[in-house]
Design a protein around this motif. Structure first.
Motif, PDB file in Angstrom:
ATOM      1  N   PHE A 141       0.798  -1.224   0.000  1.00  0.00           N
ATOM      2  CA  PHE A 141       0.000   0.000   0.000  1.00  0.00           C
ATOM      3  C   PHE A 141       0.833   1.279   0.000  1.00  0.00           C
ATOM      4  O   PHE A 141       0.462   2.255  -0.658  1.00  0.00           O
ATOM      5  N   PRO A 142       1.974   1.335   0.716  1.00  0.00           N
ATOM      6  CA  PRO A 142       2.767   2.571   0.672  1.00  0.00           C
ATOM      7  C   PRO A 142       3.237   2.949  -0.723  1.00  0.00           C
ATOM      8  O   PRO A 142       3.504   4.130  -0.985  1.00  0.00           O
ATOM      9  N   ILE A 143       3.332   1.970  -1.621  1.00  0.00           N
ATOM     10  CA  ILE A 143       3.768   2.279  -2.982  1.00  0.00           C
ATOM     11  C   ILE A 143       2.758   3.190  -3.662  1.00  0.00           C
ATOM     12  O   ILE A 143       3.127   4.083  -4.439  1.00  0.00           O
ATOM     13  N   ALA A 144       1.466   3.005  -3.356  1.00  0.00           N
ATOM     14  CA  ALA A 144       0.436   3.876  -3.929  1.00  0.00           C
ATOM     15  C   ALA A 144       0.629   5.314  -3.454  1.00  0.00           C
ATOM     16  O   ALA A 144       0.505   6.262  -4.244  1.00  0.00           O
ATOM     17  N   ALA A 145       0.940   5.489  -2.174  1.00  0.00           N
ATOM     18  CA  ALA A 145       1.184   6.833  -1.649  1.00  0.00           C
ATOM     19  C   ALA A 145       2.413   7.459  -2.294  1.00  0.00           C
ATOM     20  O   ALA A 145       2.436   8.669  -2.581  1.00  0.00           O
ATOM     21  N   ILE A 146       3.432   6.660  -2.555  1.00  0.00           N
ATOM     22  CA  ILE A 146       4.639   7.160  -3.218  1.00  0.00           C
ATOM     23  C   ILE A 146       4.307   7.653  -4.622  1.00  0.00           C
ATOM     24  O   ILE A 146       4.767   8.730  -5.047  1.00  0.00           O
ATOM     25  N   LEU A 147       3.496   6.904  -5.341  1.00  0.00           N
ATOM     26  CA  LEU A 147       3.116   7.309  -6.701  1.00  0.00           C
ATOM     27  C   LEU A 147       2.298   8.597  -6.688  1.00  0.00           C
ATOM     28  O   LEU A 147       2.470   9.461  -7.560  1.00  0.00           O
ATOM     29  N   VAL A 148       1.405   8.737  -5.703  1.00  0.00           N
ATOM     30  CA  VAL A 148       0.597   9.955  -5.602  1.00  0.00           C
ATOM     31  C   VAL A 148       1.495  11.170  -5.373  1.00  0.00           C
ATOM     32  O   VAL A 148       1.356  12.208  -6.037  1.00  0.00           O
ATOM     33  N   LEU A 149       2.433  11.069  -4.429  1.00  0.00           N
ATOM     34  CA  LEU A 149       3.355  12.170  -4.162  1.00  0.00           C
ATOM     35  C   LEU A 149       4.219  12.470  -5.382  1.00  0.00           C
ATOM     36  O   LEU A 149       4.517  13.641  -5.677  1.00  0.00           O
ATOM     37  N   TYR A 150       4.604  11.446  -6.082  1.00  0.00           N
ATOM     38  CA  TYR A 150       5.437  11.610  -7.276  1.00  0.00           C
ATOM     39  C   TYR A 150       4.707  12.428  -8.333  1.00  0.00           C
ATOM     40  O   TYR A 150       5.261  13.356  -8.934  1.00  0.00           O
ATOM     41  N   VAL A 151       3.437  12.107  -8.560  1.00  0.00           N
ATOM     42  CA  VAL A 151       2.648  12.827  -9.569  1.00  0.00           C
ATOM     43  C   VAL A 151       2.358  14.256  -9.111  1.00  0.00           C
ATOM     44  O   VAL A 151       2.438  15.208  -9.903  1.00  0.00           O
ATOM     45  N   ILE A 152       2.025  14.431  -7.828  1.00  0.00           N
ATOM     46  CA  ILE A 152       1.723  15.778  -7.303  1.00  0.00           C
ATOM     47  C   ILE A 152       2.904  16.716  -7.491  1.00  0.00           C
ATOM     48  O   ILE A 152       2.738  17.893  -7.833  1.00  0.00           O
ATOM     49  N   ASN A 153       4.115  16.207  -7.281  1.00  0.00           N
ATOM     50  CA  ASN A 153       5.294  17.053  -7.435  1.00  0.00           C
ATOM     51  C   ASN A 153       5.467  17.540  -8.868  1.00  0.00           C
ATOM     52  O   ASN A 153       5.856  18.690  -9.097  1.00  0.00           O
ATOM     53  N   PHE A 154       5.159  16.687  -9.825  1.00  0.00           N
ATOM     54  CA  PHE A 154       5.267  17.112 -11.218  1.00  0.00           C
ATOM     55  C   PHE A 154       4.166  18.103 -11.579  1.00  0.00           C
ATOM     56  O   PHE A 154       4.404  19.123 -12.239  1.00  0.00           O
ATOM     57  N   VAL A 155       2.955  17.817 -11.134  1.00  0.00           N
ATOM     58  CA  VAL A 155       1.831  18.694 -11.455  1.00  0.00           C
ATOM     59  C   VAL A 155       1.996  20.050 -10.771  1.00  0.00           C
ATOM     60  O   VAL A 155       1.673  21.104 -11.343  1.00  0.00           O
ATOM     61  N   GLY A 156       2.507  20.064  -9.562  1.00  0.00           N
ATOM     62  CA  GLY A 156       2.638  21.303  -8.813  1.00  0.00           C
ATOM     63  C   GLY A 156       3.864  22.119  -9.140  1.00  0.00           C
ATOM     64  O   GLY A 156       3.984  23.269  -8.687  1.00  0.00           O
ATOM     65  N   TYR A 157       4.784  21.575  -9.938  1.00  0.00           N
ATOM     66  CA  TYR A 157       6.016  22.308 -10.250  1.00  0.00           C
ATOM     67  C   TYR A 157       5.760  23.668 -10.910  1.00  0.00           C
ATOM     68  O   TYR A 157       6.375  24.668 -10.504  1.00  0.00           O
ATOM     69  N   PRO A 158       4.886  23.773 -11.910  1.00  0.00           N
ATOM     70  CA  PRO A 158       4.655  25.091 -12.519  1.00  0.00           C
ATOM     71  C   PRO A 158       4.077  26.113 -11.544  1.00  0.00           C
ATOM     72  O   PRO A 158       4.189  27.323 -11.768  1.00  0.00           O
ATOM     73  N   PHE A 159       3.474  25.631 -10.457  1.00  0.00           N
ATOM     74  CA  PHE A 159       2.876  26.532  -9.471  1.00  0.00           C
ATOM     75  C   PHE A 159       3.773  26.721  -8.243  1.00  0.00           C
ATOM     76  O   PHE A 159       3.328  27.247  -7.219  1.00  0.00           O
ATOM     77  N   GLY A 160       4.999  26.284  -8.341  1.00  0.00           N
ATOM     78  CA  GLY A 160       5.937  26.432  -7.236  1.00  0.00           C
ATOM     79  C   GLY A 160       5.721  25.458  -6.104  1.00  0.00           C
ATOM     80  O   GLY A 160       6.190  25.707  -4.990  1.00  0.00           O
TER      81      GLY A 160
END
Length: 288
Positions: free
Chosen positions: A253-272
């Motif tokens: 299950f922690p792997i799912a949380a890792i993937l979520v954080l991974y995607v959020i970091n890419f999506v949030g990069y343009p917004f700082g």
């Protein structure tokens, strides 16, 4: 010859079909979540005598360590077949009546590798004094490896023993539980690829991962995602190798949380809002 010659009774004659060859006993290793528990006729009904104190005392004697076997296991953990190392625990249970390693060579080598790599990081970040380098070495060994391992082993053991035990087994089977040393063994196995990626591969990519660009963020976060994803995958394999546990997929299950954080970091990069994992860790250890 006369008719009075003695004859051997038919029932006393040795049978030609009787084989005097000794029987060979084989040990089968269960695959996956095998539910075939050990029977009460096996040596597993005896209590394990391996203690953490005995384990630590053996670490002071190199002659008692099989370093080559430990190296081979580390290599296997970094291949596509890491489950082979976890399944070796079944042989230990059959022959020594405990699931955990009684040879501290595996842990000893991890400590040595952490010390060497930590010194290399200290020099790369130009730590000003020997005491600063020593402080980072101690943090790597006592916090990153031992402290993290104690927490993960304790939590994993509680989850396994309280929630994942197979219920409704027959009375002919001995009740078993996850040993704490085995849970720590699982951490040590899982730590190998994490070490290779974050202490090895990342070291040679420091000029890239410590940058502020999207490429730097992507490379750094990818390394951390793979390292911790691999860690929890091997953790899952370690508990899945125990035949008296079920539903060990919870350790994935922690792997799912890792993937979520991974995607959020890419999506949030343009917004700082993108966080570079390598820069954060470098700041904690070398800037603060």
């Amino acid at each position: 010859m006369s008719s009075d010659t003695l004859k051997m009774p038919a029932q006393s004659r040795p049978s030609k079909s009787t084989s005097t060859a000794p029987k060979r006993t084989t040990i089968a290793v269960p695959s996956g979540n095998s539910t075939a528990p050990l029977s009460a006729n096996s040596p597993s009904h005896l209590s394990s005598t391996l203690t953490p104190q005995q384990y630590l005392s053996r670490m002071t004697d190199l002659q008692q360590m099989d370093l080559q076997s430990a190296i081979d296991q580390m290599r296997t953990l970094c291949t596509f077949y890491p489950q082979r190392v976890s399944k070796m625990a079944y042989y230990r249970k059959q022959t020594k009546n405990h699931w955990a390693r009684d040879d501290p060579a595996f842990s000893f080598l991890q400590i040595v590798m952490l010390v060497i790599s930590s010194i290399a990081y200290g020099l790369a970040f130009r730590l000003s004094s020997f005491s600063a380098i020593l402080s980072f070495v101690l943090k790597s060994v006592l916090i990153n490896w031992l402290g993290f391992g104690v927490v993960m082993a304790s939590v994993g053991r509680v989850i396994a023993n309280q929630h994942l035990m197979i219920e409704g087994r027959s009375a002919s089977h001995v009740k078993q539980s996850v040993e704490w040393l085995y849970a720590f063994d699982v951490h040590c196995n899982s730590f190998v690829p994490l070490f290779v990626i974050l202490y090895g591969v990342q070291f040679f990519l420091l000029p890239v991962v410590l940058g502020t660009s999207l490429l730097s963020l992507g490379v750094a976060n990818t390394l951390y995602a793979i390292a911790f994803g691999w860690y929890f995958y091997i953790t899952h394999l370690g508990y899945r190798a125990l035949p008296f546990l079920s539903n060990t997929e919870v350790f994935l299950f922690p792997i799912a949380a890792i993937l979520v954080l991974y995607v959020i970091n890419f999506v949030g990069y343009p917004f700082g809002l993108g966080w570079n994992a390598s820069r954060i860790v470098a700041y904690i250890y070398f800037e603060s």
